[in-house]
Design an enzyme around this catalytic site. Structure first.
Site, mmCIF file in Angstrom:
data_model
loop_
_atom_site.group_PDB
_atom_site.id
_atom_site.type_symbol
_atom_site.label_atom_id
_atom_site.label_comp_id
_atom_site.label_asym_id
_atom_site.label_seq_id
_atom_site.Cartn_x
_atom_site.Cartn_y
_atom_site.Cartn_z
ATOM 1 N N GLU A 41 52.257 -120.955 12.516
ATOM 2 C CA GLU A 41 52.028 -120.139 13.711
ATOM 3 C C GLU A 41 52.871 -118.874 13.728
ATOM 4 O O GLU A 41 52.402 -117.814 14.150
ATOM 5 C CB GLU A 41 52.335 -120.973 14.958
ATOM 6 C CG GLU A 41 52.044 -120.249 16.255
ATOM 7 C CD GLU A 41 52.337 -121.126 17.460
ATOM 8 O OE1 GLU A 41 52.468 -120.567 18.560
ATOM 9 O OE2 GLU A 41 52.437 -122.347 17.294
ATOM 10 N N ASP A 42 54.111 -118.965 13.270
ATOM 11 C CA ASP A 42 55.052 -117.857 13.444
ATOM 12 C C ASP A 42 55.375 -117.082 12.170
ATOM 13 O O ASP A 42 56.160 -116.135 12.204
ATOM 14 C CB ASP A 42 56.368 -118.381 14.041
ATOM 15 C CG ASP A 42 56.170 -118.938 15.447
ATOM 16 O OD1 ASP A 42 55.172 -118.569 16.090
ATOM 17 O OD2 ASP A 42 57.004 -119.748 15.884
#
Length: 722
Positions: free
Chosen positions: A76-77
């Protein structure tokens, strides 16, 4: 700061043969991927995955779970791909991390759709591998422990989601310790004043009753020893959240709560549990109706224990929980206490009755498309079943509190529910609204001519029954709308001497349906029947400008449709994609500028605009097919009436302080009623509010007053057709 070695040492305590190479590689990869990233606190981001991994080690999970904890945010990051995780750490770790990744890459979806899709993905993943949700709970727990670094509005949103979704998930999986900690942390951020007052009051009570606690523990230990029962006696204070729920449920203040203490008696065997129960009841007088046998009839989340409430000296009641060592481990850690990862079993067995609820969630989430309906159903299904009922043949069915004979009928079979006309409980005829109680023997009656009605949605208490009723109503309503839409469309075509059959044959109508996002012409007709699309506009799209002419005076059918959906414009609301639809603010919730709103097409009144928090929306008393997107326009200088309920302690001057606080914010009071009973007071207010921020400031100001225990906005529950 936590070190990797701390995590490895923890894992080695329950898995001496640990091969730590995989975990070390996951740590190095996470450190490189998150290099340069920091948390809101200013700390390096790596601290978060390390804490998550440590929490998973405390749950005694396997190496793949620990690795997933270290890597849970990399998809996600960072720029990491799932394929890279498969290559470096294998399918197991990659699938768990992927199951945890939020659906946040689609900018066009609403926040509610994004949240719904996140939970859909998590449910599907946990159905095949429960480690997904275990890692997610550890992630959420550490985030809640460090929530103070976020802005207030963000903190409250995360705390609310935790209380409504993640704490119930932990409870469903039997993870009592994590569930309790999540609830208390959520309470601290949602109701900080209540939390501090409860904590201070409980600490004060403990100082006074400290000697009593020691005496009760000594008596329990000595009594068991004399009866040759080995035991461990643990005294604990109930969670702040559970105490607050009791205060609200019973309408009392903290001074009237005495059973904030619970003693846990851990014995070697089930036989010793019942022997210990008899000894406790000989020592102190039991409170009638407060004994629960979860050993013979375990909760759906694996929980087993004997519960009894007894009255000690000076009239102080306290709870005693009696269980075996294995039961205690399951009560604290739930599924994590006995899930056999080492045997390769990572998902629930098809035949495991403890996971029927999870299989139902997977089935229903595939059927429910509307994100609001899905989230509402999810919240209902995550709450524990507490009522056990029987069929006349002796089959046992568990339901949540508030379930009715109609829920019972739908649990047996959908057709039984759809044609249910009455019920008999314990041999006595009862209305379908009657709430089920523990031990009820339920018999339902059917009639071929009976069908579900809109009113049934307000009767049932389970999402299964509500979903089945809504499915039937939507099917019926949609078929009527398709027929009406087709008739309106054909009527408009006749003005231009066009044939519906010809338009279908040459592909014109299917193409028109596709332009409006539909795969079938019937769906286009349904939109016309509901009033979302105009038959006149659709027909004119298909003919050249030169062939258009002024329409003849409206016929009876067109007049009926205009009555169904009036034209006009709301003062502060815009319907997206339309300029001529009449809108009005629903009186049941009086939405305020700035708050999230939902529009519904009503019969004869135009588009009703509700607050997204309105109980009529939350209870799903509306058909999703009647929903239409609305947004706030440029609101003129206006005030909206909002109803508030203020709960106060019954003391001199508190009413004057409330009124003064309202006046200081230049807020007009339209109506006010106050009443007092049993040491508390209730003030009902109707005030004039400009927008949501004005309301937030007012509630915060009133809540800060000495003597005010709670402030709530009140809504009116109305029939769906209103």
């Amino acid at each position: 700061m936590i070190r990797l070695e701390d995590i490895l040492d923890k894992v080695e305590t329950y898995k001496p043969e640990l091969d730590d190479e995989l975990i070390r590689r996951a740590y190095v990869f996470s450190a490189m991927a998150h290099k340069g990233q920091t948390r809101r606190s200013g700390e390096p981001y790596l601290i978060h995955p390390l804490h998550v991994a440590l929490l998973l080690a405390e749950m005694k999970l396997d190496e793949a779970s620990i690795c997933a904890g270290l890597l849970h945010d990399v998809l996600e990051d960072t720029l990491t791909t799932k394929e890279k995780l498969v290559e470096l750490f294998g399918d197991d770790v990659a699938e768990v991390v992927d199951g945890l990744t939020k659906i946040s890459r689609f900018a066009y979806v609403s926040k509610e759709q994004q949240q719904a899709e996140t939970f859909r993905k998590m449910i599907l993943a946990m159905a095949s591998d429960l480690r997904v949700v275990l890692v997610k709970l550890a992630d959420r727990l550490h985030n809640m422990q460090t929530l103070e670094h976020l802005p207030e509005e963000r903190r409250r949103a995360i705390a609310k989601e935790t209380l409504e979704i993640y704490a119930p998930i932990a409870n469903r999986l039997g993870m009592g310790r994590i569930k309790g900690e999540l609830e208390d942390l959520a309470l601290r951020h949602l109701h900080p004043k209540d939390y501090m007052e409860l904590r201070d009051a409980v600490e004060a009570k403990l100082e006074v009753s400290g000697e009593l606690i020691g005496r009760i523990r000594a008596v329990l230990t000595d009594t068991m020893k004399k009866s040759e029962i080995e035991c461990e006696v643990i005294g604990r204070v109930k969670s702040m959240h559970s105490i607050r729920q009791k205060l609200i449920r019973q309408g009392i203040d903290i001074g009237q709560v005495y059973d904030y203490l619970a003693f846990r008696v851990i014995v070697p065997s089930v036989r010793d549990c019942y022997t210990a129960l008899g000894l406790v009841h000989q020592l102190w007088r039991p409170v009638p109706g407060r004994f629960k046998d979860y050993v013979a009839m375990p909760k759906p989340n694996f929980y087993q224990s004997l519960h009894t409430t007894v009255v000690a000296e000076k009239g102080h009641p306290f709870e005693v929980q009696i269980r075996t060592r294995e039961m205690d481990l399951v009560a604290e850690q739930g599924i994590a206490a006995h899930w056999k990862y080492k045997e390769g079993r990572v998902g629930p067995s098809v035949d495991d009755e403890n996971f029927l609820w999870l299989r139902h969630l997977v089935e229903w989430q595939q059927e429910i498309k509307d994100p609001r309906i899905f989230l509402h159903s999810l919240k209902i299904d995550l709450y524990p079943d507490e009522v056990y009922t029987f069929t006349p043949r002796g089959d046992v069915y568990a339901f949540p509190r508030g379930a009715t004979p109609l829920d019972f009928a739908y649990r047996i079979h959908t057709d039984l529910g759809n044609h249910c006309v009455g019920a008999r409980i314990n041999g006595k005829l009862v209305p379908l609204r009657t709430q089920l109680n523990n031990g009820d023997i339920v018999e339902v009656f059917t009639s071929p001519g009976q069908t579900p009605s809109q009113e049934w949605l307000s009767i049932v208490g389970t999402s299964r029954a509500r979903h089945k009723i809504r499915h039937w109503l939507n099917t019926e309503q949609k078929s009527r709308s398709i027929e009406l839409g087709r008739r309106l469309f054909e009527k408009e075509l006749k003005k231009y001497r066009l044939s519906l059959k010809k338009l279908i044959k040459d592909g014109t109508l299917p193409r028109l349906a596709e332009e409006h996002g539909h795969s079938k012409s019937d769906e286009l007709f349904a939109d016309v029947g509901f009033g979302k699309l105009s038959a006149k506009t659709l027909v004119q799209k298909m003919i050249p400008d030169s062939d258009r002419r002024e329409p003849s005076p409206p016929g009876l059918l067109q007049q009926a449709v205009r009555k169904l959906l009036p034209l006009g414009s709301g003062a502060v609301i815009r319907v997206r994609g339309f300029d001529d639809l009449l809108t009005y603010l629903a009186r049941c919730c009086s939405p305020l500028p700035g708050e999230e709103i939902v529009g519904y097409i009503t019969r004869g009144k135009g588009v009703a605009v509700h607050s997204a928090n309105c109980p009529n929306v939350k209870n799903l008393l509306f058909s999703p097919d009647r929903e239409i997107e609305v947004e706030w326009g440029e609101a003129p200088e206006a005030h909206f009436q909002v109803d508030l309920e203020v709960i106060v302690t019954d003391q001199t001057g508190v009413l004057a302080r409330v009124i003064s606080s309202i006046a200081n914010l230049k807020t007009n009071i339209r109506n006010m009623e106050a009443r007092a009973a049993e040491g508390k007071g209730v003030i009902d207010l109707s005030v004039e509010i400009a927008d949501r921020r004005h309301l937030d400031r007012l509630i915060k100001s009133i809540t800060a007053i000495d003597g005010v225990t709670r402030v709530e906005r009140r809504y009116k529950v109305r029939d769906a057709s209103a």
